[in-house]
Design an enzyme around this catalytic site. Structure first.
Site, PDB file in Angstrom:
ATOM      1  N   GLU A 151       0.929  -1.199   0.012  1.00  0.00           N
ATOM      2  CA  GLU A 151      -0.142   0.102  -0.085  1.00  0.00           C
ATOM      3  C   GLU A 151       0.913   1.384  -0.208  1.00  0.00           C
ATOM      4  O   GLU A 151       1.069   2.003   1.083  1.00  0.00           O
ATOM      5  CB  GLU A 151      -0.934   0.121   1.347  1.00  0.00           C
ATOM      6  N   PRO A 152       1.438   1.601  -1.066  1.00  0.00           N
ATOM      7  CA  PRO A 152       2.547   2.544  -1.080  1.00  0.00           C
ATOM      8  C   PRO A 152       1.724   3.945  -1.237  1.00  0.00           C
ATOM      9  O   PRO A 152       1.584   4.487  -1.943  1.00  0.00           O
ATOM     10  CB  PRO A 152       3.128   2.333  -2.427  1.00  0.00           C
ATOM     11  N   GLY A 153       1.290   4.502  -0.146  1.00  0.00           N
ATOM     12  CA  GLY A 153       0.651   5.729   0.037  1.00  0.00           C
ATOM     13  C   GLY A 153       1.399   7.026  -0.479  1.00  0.00           C
ATOM     14  O   GLY A 153       1.373   7.259  -1.705  1.00  0.00           O
ATOM     15  N   ARG A 212       0.471  18.755   9.239  1.00  0.00           N
ATOM     16  CA  ARG A 212       1.367  17.905   9.739  1.00  0.00           C
ATOM     17  C   ARG A 212       2.485  18.542  10.716  1.00  0.00           C
ATOM     18  O   ARG A 212       2.989  17.903  11.486  1.00  0.00           O
ATOM     19  CB  ARG A 212       2.107  17.301   8.482  1.00  0.00           C
ATOM     20  N   TYR A 249       2.597  16.772  14.156  1.00  0.00           N
ATOM     21  CA  TYR A 249       3.592  15.833  14.859  1.00  0.00           C
ATOM     22  C   TYR A 249       5.054  16.413  14.432  1.00  0.00           C
ATOM     23  O   TYR A 249       5.965  15.708  13.918  1.00  0.00           O
ATOM     24  CB  TYR A 249       3.469  14.301  14.264  1.00  0.00           C
ATOM     25  N   CYS A 297      -4.693  32.192  13.442  1.00  0.00           N
ATOM     26  CA  CYS A 297      -4.678  32.919  14.547  1.00  0.00           C
ATOM     27  C   CYS A 297      -4.523  31.807  15.837  1.00  0.00           C
ATOM     28  O   CYS A 297      -5.436  31.773  16.597  1.00  0.00           O
ATOM     29  CB  CYS A 297      -6.070  33.463  14.475  1.00  0.00           C
ATOM     30  N   TYR A 321      -1.204  13.666   2.121  1.00  0.00           N
ATOM     31  CA  TYR A 321      -1.791  14.267   3.546  1.00  0.00           C
ATOM     32  C   TYR A 321      -1.623  15.702   3.880  1.00  0.00           C
ATOM     33  O   TYR A 321      -1.477  16.274   4.901  1.00  0.00           O
ATOM     34  CB  TYR A 321      -0.950  13.518   4.749  1.00  0.00           C
TER      35      TYR A 321
HETATM   36  C1  LIG Z   1      -3.006   0.662   6.756  1.00  0.00           C
HETATM   37  C2  LIG Z   1      -2.455   1.844   6.021  1.00  0.00           C
HETATM   38  N1  LIG Z   1      -1.681   1.352   4.860  1.00  0.00           N
HETATM   39  C3  LIG Z   1      -0.861   2.279   4.198  1.00  0.00           C
HETATM   40  C4  LIG Z   1      -0.737   3.475   4.784  1.00  0.00           C
HETATM   41  C5  LIG Z   1       0.289   4.484   4.072  1.00  0.00           C
HETATM   42  O1  LIG Z   1       1.309   4.768   4.873  1.00  0.00           O
HETATM   43  P1  LIG Z   1       2.298   5.789   3.876  1.00  0.00           P
HETATM   44  O2  LIG Z   1       1.509   7.104   3.382  1.00  0.00           O
HETATM   45  O3  LIG Z   1       3.243   6.364   5.321  1.00  0.00           O
HETATM   46  O4  LIG Z   1       3.238   5.276   3.128  1.00  0.00           O
HETATM   47  C6  LIG Z   1      -1.328   3.936   6.047  1.00  0.00           C
HETATM   48  C7  LIG Z   1      -1.012   5.286   6.511  1.00  0.00           C
HETATM   49  O5  LIG Z   1      -1.157   5.470   7.598  1.00  0.00           O
HETATM   50  C8  LIG Z   1      -2.055   2.934   6.600  1.00  0.00           C
HETATM   51  O6  LIG Z   1      -2.422   3.118   7.777  1.00  0.00           O
END
Ligand SMILES: Cc1ncc(COP(=O)(O)O)c(C=O)c1O
Length: 254
Positions: free
Chosen positions: A112-114, A152, A156, A183, A212
């Site tokens: 899951e390459p976000g 972000r 954090y 503000c 994000y």
């Molecule tokens: C279950 C899951 N998969 C994939 C991701 C993607 O993470 P990143 O965008 O840091 O690669 C996230 C992000 O929180 C996640 O919760």
């Protein structure tokens, strides 16, 4: 669910037996902004040992292994992005090796390459509206965005870099605190933003805001969300229009 809990094994067994479910496999996400490939290698080894345990103790074959995301991207010069072209084949090699060692059926591997797909594709452009020097000598630059479109840093302590769009070739030797217009004392976009000396109305861009940012944007203090524009060599396309006060009020029943 924890792989160290017996309840998880029992749940997998129940899911596998239940006619309402089609148990396929395991999903795991070990965190975000991971720069060391050994973390993913250890993840794969831990998961495949668990796959072996599921088979040995419950007789269930895991068909799918979802390794999640978390591939570190570059936000600042200090970040060494994970080299996916080199790393992903190594991760698959780890899968093959462990599958052979443990005598398992090869599962389908999903990732899951976000942010690694989109973070560096995004740049946020702001206009500088004001500057201020405090008694202690700290220099603030205020832009027409805020923590409402860039959360972000406040959330954090994420770090970013910026530049002045029309003055990229000038020496950047001023240290500013880049603040928004929400503000709030926490409304900081970049704590140490190194730029040439700024002027009011300069256009400033913050890099690596493709992930994000718009998805995490809010109407904090009823601020309006900015437009999103896609650009490539051939075309410029408006993807999200800039919000208006009328948009903001659509849910209000006055
Ligand atoms: C279950 C899951 N998969 C994939 C991701 C993607 O993470 P990143 O965008 O840091 O690669 C996230 C992000 O929180 C996640 O919760």
């Amino acid at each position: 669910m924890s792989i160290f809990s017996d309840e998880t094994l029992d749940l997998i067994k129940q899911l596998n037996q239940n006619e309402q479910f089609d148990f396929k496999g395991l999903h795991c996400h070990i965190g975000s902004q991971i720069f060391d490939k050994t973390s993913f290698i250890k993840e794969i080894q831990a998961l495949l040992h668990y796959v072996k345990r599921i088979f040995d103790e419950k007789g269930i074959i895991v068909e799918v292994l979802n390794l999640g995301g978390g591939f570190g991207v570059q936000y600042t010069v200090a970040d060494q992005a994970l080299d996916l072209e080199a790393t992903l084949p190594q991760l698959l090699d780890t899968v093959y090796t462990e599958v052979l060692n443990l005598n398992l059926q090869l599962p389908k591997i999903i990732i899951e390459p976000g942010r690694s797909i989109v973070a560096n594709a995004g740049i946020t452009a702001y206009t500088i509206g004001a500057t201020k020097k405090t008694l202690s000598g700290k220099e603030y630059v205020f832009v027409d965005g805020s923590m409402a479109d860039h959360i972000r840093t406040a959330l954090y302590q994420a770090k970013y870099e910026a530049a002045l769009v029309d003055r990229m070739d000038e020496t950047a030797d001023y240290h500013y605190t880049l603040a928004g217009r929400a503000c709030e004392s926490g409304d900081i976009l970049i704590h140490d933003c190194v730029l040439p000396k700024v002027e009011i109305n300069d256009i400033l861009c913050v890099f690596s805001t493709g992930a994000y940012h718009y998805s995490m944007s809010s109407h904090y203090n009823r601020l309006l969300k900015p437009a999103v524009i896609f650009v490539n060599e051939e075309a410029i396309r408006l993807v999200n229009k800039r919000e208006t006060y009328e948009d903001l009020l659509t849910q209000d029943r006055l």
